[in-house]
Scaffold this motif. Structure first.
Motif, PDB file in Angstrom:
ATOM      1  N   ARG A   1       0.815  -1.219   0.000  1.00  0.00           N
ATOM      2  CA  ARG A   1       0.000   0.000   0.000  1.00  0.00           C
ATOM      3  C   ARG A   1       0.852   1.275   0.000  1.00  0.00           C
ATOM      4  O   ARG A   1       0.311   2.377  -0.037  1.00  0.00           O
ATOM      5  N   ASN A   2       2.182   1.125   0.051  1.00  0.00           N
ATOM      6  CA  ASN A   2       3.046   2.314   0.047  1.00  0.00           C
ATOM      7  C   ASN A   2       2.823   3.171  -1.192  1.00  0.00           C
ATOM      8  O   ASN A   2       2.710   4.394  -1.104  1.00  0.00           O
ATOM      9  N   ARG A   3       2.796   2.517  -2.330  1.00  0.00           N
ATOM     10  CA  ARG A   3       2.599   3.199  -3.616  1.00  0.00           C
ATOM     11  C   ARG A   3       1.457   2.495  -4.335  1.00  0.00           C
ATOM     12  O   ARG A   3       1.589   1.935  -5.400  1.00  0.00           O
ATOM     13  N   ILE A   4       0.316   2.582  -3.699  1.00  0.00           N
ATOM     14  CA  ILE A   4      -0.821   1.733  -4.060  1.00  0.00           C
ATOM     15  C   ILE A   4      -1.382   2.047  -5.446  1.00  0.00           C
ATOM     16  O   ILE A   4      -1.851   1.147  -6.144  1.00  0.00           O
ATOM     17  N   GLU A   5      -1.310   3.290  -5.862  1.00  0.00           N
ATOM     18  CA  GLU A   5      -1.807   3.637  -7.201  1.00  0.00           C
ATOM     19  C   GLU A   5      -0.944   2.979  -8.266  1.00  0.00           C
ATOM     20  O   GLU A   5      -1.467   2.419  -9.256  1.00  0.00           O
ATOM     21  N   GLU A   6       0.374   2.994  -8.067  1.00  0.00           N
ATOM     22  CA  GLU A   6       1.272   2.361  -9.040  1.00  0.00           C
ATOM     23  C   GLU A   6       1.101   0.850  -9.048  1.00  0.00           C
ATOM     24  O   GLU A   6       1.139   0.216 -10.117  1.00  0.00           O
ATOM     25  N   VAL A   7       0.904   0.263  -7.879  1.00  0.00           N
ATOM     26  CA  VAL A   7       0.636  -1.183  -7.807  1.00  0.00           C
ATOM     27  C   VAL A   7      -0.645  -1.514  -8.558  1.00  0.00           C
ATOM     28  O   VAL A   7      -0.708  -2.485  -9.329  1.00  0.00           O
ATOM     29  N   SER A   8      -1.682  -0.712  -8.336  1.00  0.00           N
ATOM     30  CA  SER A   8      -2.976  -0.962  -8.979  1.00  0.00           C
ATOM     31  C   SER A   8      -2.868  -0.865 -10.497  1.00  0.00           C
ATOM     32  O   SER A   8      -3.464  -1.671 -11.224  1.00  0.00           O
ATOM     33  N   GLN A   9      -2.116   0.109 -10.973  1.00  0.00           N
ATOM     34  CA  GLN A   9      -1.933   0.240 -12.414  1.00  0.00           C
ATOM     35  C   GLN A   9      -1.115  -0.918 -12.976  1.00  0.00           C
ATOM     36  O   GLN A   9      -1.424  -1.455 -14.048  1.00  0.00           O
ATOM     37  N   LEU A  10      -0.091  -1.310 -12.237  1.00  0.00           N
ATOM     38  CA  LEU A  10       0.770  -2.410 -12.675  1.00  0.00           C
ATOM     39  C   LEU A  10      -0.026  -3.704 -12.822  1.00  0.00           C
ATOM     40  O   LEU A  10       0.184  -4.475 -13.763  1.00  0.00           O
ATOM     41  N   LEU A  11      -0.946  -3.942 -11.893  1.00  0.00           N
ATOM     42  CA  LEU A  11      -1.739  -5.171 -11.894  1.00  0.00           C
ATOM     43  C   LEU A  11      -3.055  -5.019 -12.645  1.00  0.00           C
ATOM     44  O   LEU A  11      -3.864  -5.944 -12.674  1.00  0.00           O
ATOM     45  N   GLU A  12      -3.262  -3.834 -13.242  1.00  0.00           N
ATOM     46  CA  GLU A  12      -4.449  -3.553 -14.044  1.00  0.00           C
ATOM     47  C   GLU A  12      -5.734  -3.757 -13.253  1.00  0.00           C
ATOM     48  O   GLU A  12      -6.719  -4.330 -13.737  1.00  0.00           O
ATOM     49  N   LEU A  13      -5.743  -3.245 -12.021  1.00  0.00           N
ATOM     50  CA  LEU A  13      -6.925  -3.371 -11.181  1.00  0.00           C
ATOM     51  C   LEU A  13      -7.973  -2.349 -11.606  1.00  0.00           C
ATOM     52  O   LEU A  13      -7.672  -1.168 -11.754  1.00  0.00           O
ATOM     53  N   PRO A  14      -9.215  -2.776 -11.787  1.00  0.00           N
ATOM     54  CA  PRO A  14     -10.268  -1.837 -12.156  1.00  0.00           C
ATOM     55  C   PRO A  14     -10.766  -1.058 -10.941  1.00  0.00           C
ATOM     56  O   PRO A  14     -10.355  -1.325  -9.804  1.00  0.00           O
ATOM     57  N   ASP A  15     -11.650  -0.102 -11.174  1.00  0.00           N
ATOM     58  CA  ASP A  15     -12.296   0.587 -10.071  1.00  0.00           C
ATOM     59  C   ASP A  15     -13.032  -0.419  -9.190  1.00  0.00           C
ATOM     60  O   ASP A  15     -13.464  -1.476  -9.652  1.00  0.00           O
TER      61      ASP A  15
END
Length: 247
Positions: free
Chosen positions: A139-153
Motif C-alpha cells: 500500500r506504500n505506492r498503491i496507485e502504481e501497484v494498482s496500475q501495474l496489476l491492471e486493477l479496475p475501479d
C-alpha cells in the motif's frame, strides 16, 4: 494441544525462501482453503492475483519498500478487496438502478472478507510445509501497484503475501498476554497499565536475544513512535478515487 492448534501456535513470518517452486496444485489448494473462510452474506468480496513473473515481482518489491523477499519468493499473492464483481452482478440483474458499493460498510465488508480468506490461506500454506509473510508495504505506492496489476475501479490491494518453502527458522515473536486482549462482558481499559508493562518486559527480552543485545526497546515505546508518525496518508483519497468510501 492438537495438530491444528500446534500449527497455529507455531506461526512465524518467513522472509527467506528456498529455490523451490510452489506447485499449481499447492497454489489452488491454498486459494480453495482461503475461499472456505467465513465471509459476509456470501458476497466473497475479494480476488487474489498470483504473481510469478520475475520482472513483475521485482517491480512489486520496489513498490513495497524494496523488500527483497517479494522478488525472491516463488509466488507473491496480492489479496484484493473486490466490489467490481458485485457491481457486475447488480448491473446484470438491476440495470439502471442506483447501487451502493461505495459505502463505508461495503469497504469494511470487502476488507474483512479479504483478510479472513487470506488467513485461512496462510494456515493452509503452513500445513503444506510452506511459509508466508504478509506485505502491508504493497500500500506504500498503491496507485502504481494498482496500475501495474491492471486493477479496475472498486478493487484495491489490501496486502501481499510471499509464499514458498522456508529457508530459515526464525524465533517465535511473543504476543500480548491473553488477558491484555480478552475482556469479559465489558471492555476494561484499567488493565492496560499492568498488561502492557508485562508485555514490555517480554518483548525487551525477546529483542535482546534476537539482536544479540543490540536492541531492547519496549513494545509500548515502539507503538508510541509508530502512532506519532503519519503513515500512508494517501489511502483515503485513493479509495475514494477508486470508487470506495464515498458514503
Amino acid at each position: 494441544m492438537n495438530e491444528t492448534l500446534a500449527l497455529l501456535m507455531n506461526h512465524r513470518s518467513i522472509r527467506k525462501f528456498a529455490d523451490k517452486p510452489v506447485s499449481e496444485d499447492q497454489l489452488k489448494t491454498i486459494i480453495a482453503a482461503g475461499q472456505m473462510a467465513s465471509n459476509s452474506s456470501n458476497v466473497q468480496a475479494y480476488s487474489v492475483i498470483a504473481v510469478t513473473e520475475a520482472g513483475l515481482k521485482k517491480r512489486l518489491a520496489e513498490l513495497s519498500g524494496n523488500q527483497a523477499y517479494v522478488e525472491e519468493c516463488p509466488v507473491f499473492l496480492v489479496w484484493c478487496a473486490d466490489l467490481h464483481r458485485l457491481k457486475y452482478c447488480a448491473d446484470l440483474h438491476a440495470p439502471g438502478q442506483p447501487t451502493y458499493e461505495d459505502t463505508a460498510e461495503n469497504l469494511i465488508v470487502a476488507t474483512v472478507d479479504t483478510a479472513l480468506a487470506a488467513q485461512n490461506a496462510a494456515v493452509a500454506a503452513e500445513s503444506l510445509g510452506l511459509g508466508i509473510v504478509y506485505i502491508g508495504g504493497i500500500r506504500n505506492r498503491i496507485e502504481e501497484v494498482s496500475q501495474l496489476l491492471e486493477l479496475p475501479d472498486r478493487v484495491y490491494p489490501v496486502f501481499g503475501m510471499c509464499v514458498g518453502v522456508p529457508a530459515q527458522e526464525p524465533m517465535l515473536r511473543p504476543r500480548l498476554p491473553v488477558e491484555a486482549v480478552l475482556h469479559r462482558n465489558r471492555y476494561d481499559g484499567r488493565k492496560h497499565a499492568a498488561e502492557v508493562a508485562r508485555y514490555d518486559e517480554t518483548m525487551s527480552a525477546y529483542l535482546r536475544e534476537r539482536t544479540g543485545g543490540k536492541q531492547d526497546t519496549p513494545w509500548s515505546r515502539l507503538m508510541a513512535d509508530r502512532l506519532v508518525q503519519p503513515v500512508r496518508m494517501h489511502m483515503k483519497a485513493f479509495l475514494e478515487n477508486r470508487g470506495f468510501f464515498r458514503r
